[in-house]
Design a protein around this motif. Structure first.
Motif, PDB file in Angstrom:
ATOM      1  N   HIS A 117       1.129  -1.075  -0.091  1.00 46.83           N
ATOM      2  CA  HIS A 117      -0.102  -0.113  -0.111  1.00 46.83           C
ATOM      3  C   HIS A 117       1.011   1.304  -0.068  1.00 46.83           C
ATOM      4  CE1 HIS A 117      -3.553   2.307   0.452  1.00 46.83           C
ATOM      5  NE2 HIS A 117      -2.972   2.813   1.537  1.00 46.83           N
ATOM      6  N   LEU A 118       2.076   1.153   0.868  1.00 48.05           N
ATOM      7  CA  LEU A 118       2.881   2.358   0.793  1.00 48.05           C
ATOM      8  C   LEU A 118       3.688   2.480  -0.666  1.00 48.05           C
ATOM      9  CD1 LEU A 118       4.571   4.173   2.558  1.00 48.05           C
ATOM     10  CD2 LEU A 118       6.369   2.474   2.554  1.00 48.05           C
ATOM     11  N   VAL A 119       3.980   1.681  -1.167  1.00 47.30           N
ATOM     12  CA  VAL A 119       4.490   1.740  -2.659  1.00 47.30           C
ATOM     13  C   VAL A 119       3.478   2.457  -3.607  1.00 47.30           C
ATOM     14  CG1 VAL A 119       5.426   0.475  -4.563  1.00 47.30           C
ATOM     15  CG2 VAL A 119       6.277  -0.055  -2.275  1.00 47.30           C
ATOM     16  N   ALA A 120       2.249   1.569  -3.674  1.00 51.19           N
ATOM     17  CA  ALA A 120       0.978   2.059  -4.624  1.00 51.19           C
ATOM     18  C   ALA A 120       0.752   3.480  -4.261  1.00 51.19           C
ATOM     19  CB  ALA A 120       0.247   1.045  -4.456  1.00 51.19           C
ATOM     20  N   THR A 121       0.713   3.727  -3.046  1.00 54.96           N
ATOM     21  CA  THR A 121       0.420   5.302  -2.739  1.00 54.96           C
ATOM     22  C   THR A 121       1.370   6.094  -3.201  1.00 54.96           C
ATOM     23  OG1 THR A 121      -1.129   4.598  -0.983  1.00 54.96           O
ATOM     24  CG2 THR A 121      -0.501   6.756  -0.917  1.00 54.96           C
ATOM     25  N   SER A 122       2.556   5.873  -2.722  1.00 57.42           N
ATOM     26  CA  SER A 122       3.786   6.629  -3.340  1.00 57.42           C
ATOM     27  C   SER A 122       3.783   6.974  -4.851  1.00 57.42           C
ATOM     28  CB  SER A 122       5.088   6.182  -2.737  1.00 57.42           C
ATOM     29  OG  SER A 122       4.805   6.141  -1.331  1.00 57.42           O
ATOM     30  N   LEU A 123       3.646   5.852  -5.592  1.00 53.95           N
ATOM     31  CA  LEU A 123       3.565   5.968  -6.997  1.00 53.95           C
ATOM     32  C   LEU A 123       2.535   6.712  -7.428  1.00 53.95           C
ATOM     33  CD1 LEU A 123       4.751   2.379  -7.953  1.00 53.95           C
ATOM     34  CD2 LEU A 123       6.085   4.400  -8.255  1.00 53.95           C
ATOM     35  N   THR A 124       1.186   6.635  -7.025  1.00 57.70           N
ATOM     36  CA  THR A 124       0.410   7.696  -7.474  1.00 57.70           C
ATOM     37  C   THR A 124       0.606   8.871  -7.195  1.00 57.70           C
ATOM     38  OG1 THR A 124      -1.316   5.429  -6.797  1.00 57.70           O
ATOM     39  CG2 THR A 124      -2.253   7.711  -7.113  1.00 57.70           C
ATOM     40  N   ILE A 125       0.895   9.283  -5.939  1.00 53.35           N
ATOM     41  CA  ILE A 125       1.303  10.722  -5.721  1.00 53.35           C
ATOM     42  C   ILE A 125       2.307  11.090  -6.652  1.00 53.35           C
ATOM     43  CG2 ILE A 125       2.446  12.018  -3.868  1.00 53.35           C
ATOM     44  CD1 ILE A 125       1.092  10.356  -1.817  1.00 53.35           C
TER      45      ILE A 125
END
Length: 67
Positions: free
Chosen positions: A24-32
Protein backbone atom coordinates in the motif's frame (compact mmCIF):
# COMPACT_ATOMS: atom_id res chain seq x y z
CA UNK A 1 -8.62 -7.66 -0.17
CA UNK A 2 -9.93 -11.18 -0.47
CA UNK A 3 -6.49 -12.47 -1.41
CA UNK A 4 -5.02 -10.79 1.67
CA UNK A 5 -7.66 -12.38 3.90
CA UNK A 6 -7.10 -15.83 2.39
CA UNK A 7 -3.34 -15.48 2.61
CA UNK A 8 -3.61 -14.32 6.23
CA UNK A 9 -5.60 -17.44 7.07
CA UNK A 10 -3.07 -19.74 5.39
CA UNK A 11 0.21 -18.00 6.26
CA UNK A 12 1.63 -15.87 9.04
CA UNK A 13 -0.77 -12.99 9.72
CA UNK A 14 2.12 -10.71 10.70
CA UNK A 15 3.94 -11.40 7.44
CA UNK A 16 0.80 -10.86 5.40
CA UNK A 17 0.00 -7.63 7.25
CA UNK A 18 3.56 -6.36 6.76
CA UNK A 19 3.45 -7.18 3.05
CA UNK A 20 0.05 -5.54 2.60
CA UNK A 21 1.19 -2.39 4.38
CA UNK A 22 4.39 -2.23 2.32
CA UNK A 23 2.46 -2.73 -0.94
CA UNK A 24 0.00 0.00 0.00
CA UNK A 25 2.89 2.35 0.77
CA UNK A 26 4.48 1.69 -2.62
CA UNK A 27 1.20 2.01 -4.55
CA UNK A 28 0.25 5.25 -2.79
CA UNK A 29 3.71 6.75 -3.28
CA UNK A 30 3.69 5.97 -7.01
CA UNK A 31 0.21 7.44 -7.36
CA UNK A 32 1.27 10.65 -5.64
CA UNK A 33 4.35 10.98 -7.86
CA UNK A 34 2.33 10.36 -11.03
CA UNK A 35 -0.26 12.90 -9.93
CA UNK A 36 2.41 15.51 -9.24
CA UNK A 37 3.93 14.86 -12.67
CA UNK A 38 0.59 15.09 -14.48
CA UNK A 39 -0.33 18.29 -12.62
CA UNK A 40 2.36 20.05 -14.68
CA UNK A 41 0.55 19.18 -17.92
CA UNK A 42 -3.17 18.92 -17.11
CA UNK A 43 -5.23 21.64 -15.43
CA UNK A 44 -7.41 20.91 -12.43
CA UNK A 45 -10.42 22.22 -14.31
CA UNK A 46 -9.87 19.69 -17.12
CA UNK A 47 -9.61 16.85 -14.60
CA UNK A 48 -12.94 17.95 -13.10
CA UNK A 49 -14.62 18.00 -16.51
CA UNK A 50 -13.20 14.61 -17.49
CA UNK A 51 -14.33 13.12 -14.18
CA UNK A 52 -17.83 14.49 -14.71
CA UNK A 53 -18.03 13.14 -18.26
CA UNK A 54 -16.80 9.70 -17.16
CA UNK A 55 -19.36 9.68 -14.35
CA UNK A 56 -22.16 10.39 -16.84
CA UNK A 57 -20.85 7.70 -19.21
CA UNK A 58 -20.95 5.14 -16.39
CA UNK A 59 -24.46 6.25 -15.39
CA UNK A 60 -25.74 5.78 -18.94
CA UNK A 61 -23.92 2.44 -19.29
CA UNK A 62 -25.43 1.24 -16.03
CA UNK A 63 -28.92 2.32 -17.07
CA UNK A 64 -28.60 0.31 -20.29
CA UNK A 65 -27.29 -2.73 -18.42
CA UNK A 66 -23.75 -2.71 -19.81
CA UNK A 67 -22.37 -3.51 -16.37
Amino acid sequence: MLATIALGAAQSPWGVASGAIARHLVATSLTILRGAFLANYISEKLVGYLGGVLFLVFVVATLFGVF
